[in-house]
Design a protein around this motif. Structure first.
Motif, PDB file in Angstrom:
ATOM      1  N   TRP A 220      94.246  53.314 -27.704  1.00 22.82           N
ATOM      2  CA  TRP A 220      93.785  51.933 -27.768  1.00 22.82           C
ATOM      3  C   TRP A 220      94.823  50.954 -28.316  1.00 22.82           C
ATOM      4  N   ARG A 221      95.827  51.485 -28.988  1.00 24.20           N
ATOM      5  CA  ARG A 221      96.869  50.599 -29.514  1.00 24.20           C
ATOM      6  C   ARG A 221      97.906  50.239 -28.444  1.00 24.20           C
ATOM      7  N   THR A 222      97.858  50.882 -27.290  1.00 30.52           N
ATOM      8  CA  THR A 222      98.811  50.595 -26.224  1.00 30.52           C
ATOM      9  C   THR A 222      98.244  49.561 -25.263  1.00 30.52           C
ATOM     10  N   ALA A 223      99.108  49.057 -24.396  1.00 31.60           N
ATOM     11  CA  ALA A 223      98.696  47.993 -23.467  1.00 31.60           C
ATOM     12  C   ALA A 223      97.608  48.449 -22.513  1.00 31.60           C
ATOM     13  N   LYS A 224      97.636  49.715 -22.096  1.00 30.20           N
ATOM     14  CA  LYS A 224      96.662  50.204 -21.118  1.00 30.20           C
ATOM     15  C   LYS A 224      95.436  50.841 -21.766  1.00 30.20           C
ATOM     16  N   GLY A 225      95.457  51.010 -23.085  1.00 31.66           N
ATOM     17  CA  GLY A 225      94.327  51.608 -23.770  1.00 31.66           C
ATOM     18  C   GLY A 225      93.178  50.633 -23.943  1.00 31.66           C
ATOM     19  N   SER A 226      92.081  51.115 -24.565  1.00 29.41           N
ATOM     20  CA  SER A 226      90.888  50.280 -24.720  1.00 29.41           C
ATOM     21  C   SER A 226      90.274  50.496 -26.094  1.00 29.41           C
ATOM     22  N   PHE A 227      90.159  49.425 -26.856  1.00 28.36           N
ATOM     23  CA  PHE A 227      89.516  49.509 -28.171  1.00 28.36           C
ATOM     24  C   PHE A 227      88.046  49.872 -28.022  1.00 28.36           C
ATOM     25  N   ALA A 228      87.373  49.304 -27.022  1.00 24.49           N
ATOM     26  CA  ALA A 228      85.953  49.604 -26.789  1.00 24.49           C
ATOM     27  C   ALA A 228      85.761  51.079 -26.472  1.00 24.49           C
ATOM     28  N   ALA A 229      86.665  51.650 -25.678  1.00 29.52           N
ATOM     29  CA  ALA A 229      86.567  53.067 -25.331  1.00 29.52           C
ATOM     30  C   ALA A 229      86.808  53.945 -26.559  1.00 29.52           C
ATOM     31  N   ARG A 230      87.715  53.499 -27.430  1.00 34.14           N
ATOM     32  CA  ARG A 230      87.978  54.273 -28.661  1.00 34.14           C
ATOM     33  C   ARG A 230      86.748  54.240 -29.567  1.00 34.14           C
ATOM     34  N   VAL A 231      86.090  53.109 -29.664  1.00 31.58           N
ATOM     35  CA  VAL A 231      84.861  53.015 -30.454  1.00 31.58           C
ATOM     36  C   VAL A 231      83.781  53.908 -29.844  1.00 31.58           C
ATOM     37  N   ALA A 232      83.684  53.906 -28.515  1.00 25.57           N
ATOM     38  CA  ALA A 232      82.697  54.745 -27.834  1.00 25.57           C
ATOM     39  C   ALA A 232      82.935  56.216 -28.154  1.00 25.57           C
TER      40      ALA A 232
END
Length: 294
Positions: A220-232
């Protein structure tokens, strides 16, 4: 899932919800097994004192049911599409870690493969695994080892099944044991992953290859990652994902552990890993890590 970032909010939302369906499916098997133990077998306290046994049986049932539709599919999709081109490059003496019901066996019929050892700790899957080996014509080539991937389990099981397989390793551990090691959706559930990856590295012969298709923590810290997905991922873990899905973890830095596994020799000869589905709650890495030759 589409490996590229999806265009619509709906597709992204589906990527967040994908693990929920799997967890619900596995949970229904667990509670069904518990119900059978209590009401059919009269083992009233089994859910309390035999939890490990019930989890093993439930996961075995779930995985058999989960894998069958994939066998029947005309073309693999999503993360399953990452597996065939990789496994078809297997050769020599192969270690298949956590083979489950053997859905990957059709990809392991190449003439370059001499022997396959399937290390499967879930005994509830063994009969299905042996049936699959026989049906694919691999009955004499495929050996089921009733153990996990930890060296203290794997080596004794291998020594009991095929003592000659360890002959060179017993004389010189640097000689290794396997030409190819397959890690397909398994490092997420092994205990002590960093230790396990180091042991797998040591069991590779010089020049041996580790073939990997694994879901990992969302970057999630990268450009293609997702903070929402990490929370999920964190939410699913809190709700019992690991309990119902065979000790699987959604939040492991598997790529980091694999890269560090070869530190004792100054690194791998080559690391060819790609990332996929980085926008989802189940992002993947796939590729090949090759051990340095002597």
């Amino acid at each position: 899932m589409n490996p590229a970032a999806p265009d619509s909010f709906i597709e992204r939302f589906k990527g967040l919800l994908e693990p929920s369906a799997l967890m619900w499916w596995a949970a229904t098997h667990y509670y069904r097994v518990c119900s059978e133990a209590v009401f059919q077998k009269g083992q009233v306290l089994a859910p309390i004192f035999q939890t490990s046994k019930l989890r093993d049986e439930a996961f075995g049932r779930f995985w058999i049911e989960f894998s069958r539709p994939r066998e029947e599919a005309a073309e693999p999709v999503g993360s399953s599409a990452l597996i065939p081109p990789l496994l078809k490059t297997s050769k020599g003496v192969v270690l298949d870690i956590g083979p489950g019901t053997g859905t990957q066996m059709p990809l392991l019929k190449g003439s370059a493969i001499t022997t396959i050892y399937g290390a499967e700790p879930c005994t509830g899957l063994h009969s299905e695994l042996r049936r699959k080996a026989a049906s694919e014509g691999l009955g004499s080539k495929y050996h089921v080892l009733p153990c996990g991937v930890a060296a203290e389990e794997l080596l004794p099981a291998l020594g009991t099944d095929s003592p000659s397989a360890l002959a060179a390793y017993d004389v010189d551990p640097a000689a290794g044991v396997f030409d190819t090691i397959l890690c397909v959706r398994v490092l997420c559930s092994v205990p002590a992953m960093e230790k396990t990856t180091r042991e797998l590295y040591s069991l590779l012969k010089p020049g041996g290859r580790l073939l990997v298709v694994e879901h990992v923590v969302n970057p999630w810290r990268t450009a293609k990652g997702s903070f929402a997905a990490r929370v999920a991922q964190a939410v699913y873990m809190f709700l019992g994902w690991r309990f119902y899905i065979g000790d699987c973890c959604l939040d492991r830095d598997t790529e980091g552990a694999l890269r560090q596994a070869a530190a004792v020799d100054g690194g791998w000869e080559s690391v060819e890993l790609e990332r996929h589905f980085e926008w989802s709650a189940m992002p993947y890495i796939s590729g090949v890590l090759t051990k340095k030759s002597l």
